[in-house]
Motif scaffolding. Structure first.
Motif, mmCIF file in Angstrom:
data_model
loop_
_atom_site.group_PDB
_atom_site.id
_atom_site.type_symbol
_atom_site.label_atom_id
_atom_site.label_comp_id
_atom_site.label_asym_id
_atom_site.label_seq_id
_atom_site.Cartn_x
_atom_site.Cartn_y
_atom_site.Cartn_z
ATOM 1 N N ALA A 150 -20.317 -12.478 33.093
ATOM 2 C CA ALA A 150 -20.069 -11.681 34.293
ATOM 3 C C ALA A 150 -18.667 -11.937 34.853
ATOM 4 N N GLU A 151 -18.262 -13.198 34.940
ATOM 5 C CA GLU A 151 -16.928 -13.532 35.433
ATOM 6 C C GLU A 151 -15.834 -12.940 34.545
ATOM 7 N N ALA A 152 -16.004 -13.084 33.231
ATOM 8 C CA ALA A 152 -15.010 -12.566 32.298
ATOM 9 C C ALA A 152 -14.951 -11.029 32.352
ATOM 10 N N THR A 153 -16.090 -10.398 32.525
ATOM 11 C CA THR A 153 -16.130 -8.941 32.629
ATOM 12 C C THR A 153 -15.421 -8.483 33.896
ATOM 13 N N ASP A 154 -15.646 -9.190 34.996
ATOM 14 C CA ASP A 154 -14.974 -8.842 36.259
ATOM 15 C C ASP A 154 -13.457 -8.936 36.135
#
Length: 156
Positions: A150-154
């Motif tokens: 999720a962090e990397a996608t954001d």
């Protein structure tokens, strides 16, 4: 972590995921692919439980394993780098740790090393979940890995 929302965000950005799992044995890939339509986001998952699998499937250097062991940030970095190299993924997460029971004074039960890789680079960190028991360490590792996706996608 709401996996459906994670997949929708990745889909909207045209991102593909890969996993490189050891102690979770494919749990992260399973959580992602439990969602209908995940095939347009999930590229592949590598379950590399043994050192030989890490070497042959993810290009982890035998010297890294000898010097640092399978449960190390160095190995987690090489696992995630190999997952990116050997797949068409934009983001990969690697997991290697000691789910238990057992461990040692130097590598206790509940120590899990994670790698995250994308076009932005590769990083690794260690989480000490503690001696929660095998099932709970694996579950905590799964949740942490999903948060890393999720962090990397954001950031993309």
């Amino acid at each position: 972590m709401n996996v459906t929302d994670l997949l929708q965000e990745a889909r909207a950005k045209g991102l593909r995921f890969a996993t490189a799992e050891s102690c979770t044995g494919g749990m992260v890939s399973a959580a992602l692919t439990d969602i209908p339509g995940s095939s347009d986001v999930v590229e592949c998952g590598f379950v590399t439980y043994s050192n030989s699998a890490k070497i042959s499937m993810l290009d982890v250097a035998p010297d890294t394993l000898s010097a640092h062991g399978a449960v190390s940030e160095e190995t987690a970095k090489e696992m995630v780098t190999g997952a990116l190299k050997n797949s068409g993924a934009d983001i990969a997460v690697s997991i290697t740790g000691i789910a238990g029971p057992g461990g040692s004074e130097f590598k206790p039960e509940g120590r899990v090393c994670f790698g995250v890789g994308s076009a932005s680079g590769v990083t690794a960190h260690t989480v000490e979940f503690g001696a929660l028991g095998r099932e709970n360490v694996r579950r905590a590792s799964l949740e942490h890995a999903l948060s890393l996706f999720a962090e990397a996608t954001d950031q993309q």
